[in-house]
Design a protein around this motif. Structure first.
Motif, mmCIF file in Angstrom:
data_model
loop_
_atom_site.group_PDB
_atom_site.id
_atom_site.type_symbol
_atom_site.label_atom_id
_atom_site.label_comp_id
_atom_site.label_asym_id
_atom_site.label_seq_id
_atom_site.Cartn_x
_atom_site.Cartn_y
_atom_site.Cartn_z
ATOM 1 N N VAL A 1 -8.938 -13.612 8.362
ATOM 2 C CA VAL A 1 -10.641 -12.894 9.162
ATOM 3 C C VAL A 1 -10.899 -14.132 9.054
ATOM 4 C CG1 VAL A 1 -12.509 -12.503 8.093
ATOM 5 C CG2 VAL A 1 -10.070 -10.341 8.352
ATOM 6 N N ALA A 2 -12.098 -14.376 9.858
ATOM 7 C CA ALA A 2 -12.755 -15.851 10.024
ATOM 8 C C ALA A 2 -14.180 -15.280 9.566
ATOM 9 C CB ALA A 2 -12.654 -16.332 11.319
ATOM 10 N N LYS B 1 2.101 -20.275 10.173
ATOM 11 C CA LYS B 1 2.101 -21.520 11.271
ATOM 12 C C LYS B 1 0.929 -21.722 11.987
ATOM 13 C CE LYS B 1 4.744 -24.924 13.556
ATOM 14 N NZ LYS B 1 4.236 -26.101 13.488
ATOM 15 N N LYS B 2 0.637 -20.885 13.128
ATOM 16 C CA LYS B 2 -0.227 -20.645 14.250
ATOM 17 C C LYS B 2 -1.319 -21.068 13.613
ATOM 18 C CE LYS B 2 -1.849 -18.593 18.601
ATOM 19 N NZ LYS B 2 -1.500 -17.518 19.377
ATOM 20 N N VAL B 3 -1.490 -20.612 12.540
ATOM 21 C CA VAL B 3 -3.956 -20.223 12.099
ATOM 22 C C VAL B 3 -3.633 -21.368 11.218
ATOM 23 C CG1 VAL B 3 -4.812 -18.872 11.145
ATOM 24 C CG2 VAL B 3 -3.854 -17.684 12.327
ATOM 25 N N THR B 4 -2.763 -21.664 10.389
ATOM 26 C CA THR B 4 -3.242 -22.888 9.505
ATOM 27 C C THR B 4 -3.072 -24.174 10.182
ATOM 28 O OG1 THR B 4 -0.907 -22.938 8.848
ATOM 29 C CG2 THR B 4 -1.588 -21.648 7.297
ATOM 30 N N VAL C 1 -10.701 -26.959 9.752
ATOM 31 C CA VAL C 1 -12.002 -25.483 8.888
ATOM 32 C C VAL C 1 -10.867 -25.118 7.662
ATOM 33 C CG1 VAL C 1 -12.167 -22.860 9.573
ATOM 34 C CG2 VAL C 1 -12.196 -24.942 11.548
ATOM 35 N N PRO C 2 -11.429 -24.577 6.516
ATOM 36 C CA PRO C 2 -10.852 -24.259 5.384
ATOM 37 C C PRO C 2 -10.263 -23.376 5.954
ATOM 38 C CG PRO C 2 -12.870 -24.344 5.424
ATOM 39 C CD PRO C 2 -13.038 -25.178 6.150
ATOM 40 N N TYR C 3 -8.923 -22.813 5.170
ATOM 41 C CA TYR C 3 -8.164 -21.502 4.890
ATOM 42 C C TYR C 3 -8.346 -21.741 3.359
ATOM 43 C CZ TYR C 3 -4.258 -24.141 5.121
ATOM 44 O OH TYR C 3 -2.856 -24.558 4.955
ATOM 45 N N VAL D 1 -11.076 -19.552 6.365
ATOM 46 C CA VAL D 1 -10.751 -18.039 7.565
ATOM 47 C C VAL D 1 -9.407 -17.839 6.556
ATOM 48 C CG1 VAL D 1 -7.976 -18.443 8.434
ATOM 49 C CG2 VAL D 1 -10.042 -19.357 9.835
ATOM 50 N N LEU D 2 -9.687 -16.740 6.548
ATOM 51 C CA LEU D 2 -8.349 -15.816 5.400
ATOM 52 C C LEU D 2 -7.239 -15.622 5.965
ATOM 53 C CD1 LEU D 2 -11.708 -14.182 3.380
ATOM 54 C CD2 LEU D 2 -10.071 -16.230 2.571
#
Length: 94
Positions: A78-79, A44-47, A55-57, A32-33
């Motif tokens: 973006v994933a 916060k939601k995505v991390t 999942v690495p970001y 995830v970028l």
């Protein structure tokens, strides 16, 4: 970032907060970028989702750069759905 454009043409990326979170949950997202100028709520939601589903970001400079690299207007998140593209992007971004 040109590698991200290549992944886009290969239909191996998805953008948009809700769609990315859905792909993280389903296990399809390999990387995830996230834009550094995303709102605190979105960040916060995505991390948190990335951490709970392993999942690495990576953070990128801004939403304009992220959007331009996939040939669209500004994008916040973006994933990458392909393991090969994800691994290469991680090498380049680290």
């Amino acid at each position: 970032m040109s590698l991200l454009g290549l992944a886009n043409r290969a239909r191996k990326i998805i953008s948009g907060e809700e769609l990315v979170v859905k792909e993280i949950r389903s296990g399809k997202a390999k990387l995830v970028l996230l834009s550094a100028d995303a709102s605190a709520n979105t960040t916060k939601k995505v991390t948190d989702k990335c951490k709970s589903f392993s999942v690495p970001y990576r953070m990128v400079d801004n939403r304009t750069l992220l959007g331009q690299s996939i040939g669209k207007e500004a994008r916040v998140v973006v994933a990458v759905l392909d393991a090969g593209f994800a691994n290469k992007l991680k090498q380049v971004l680290d």
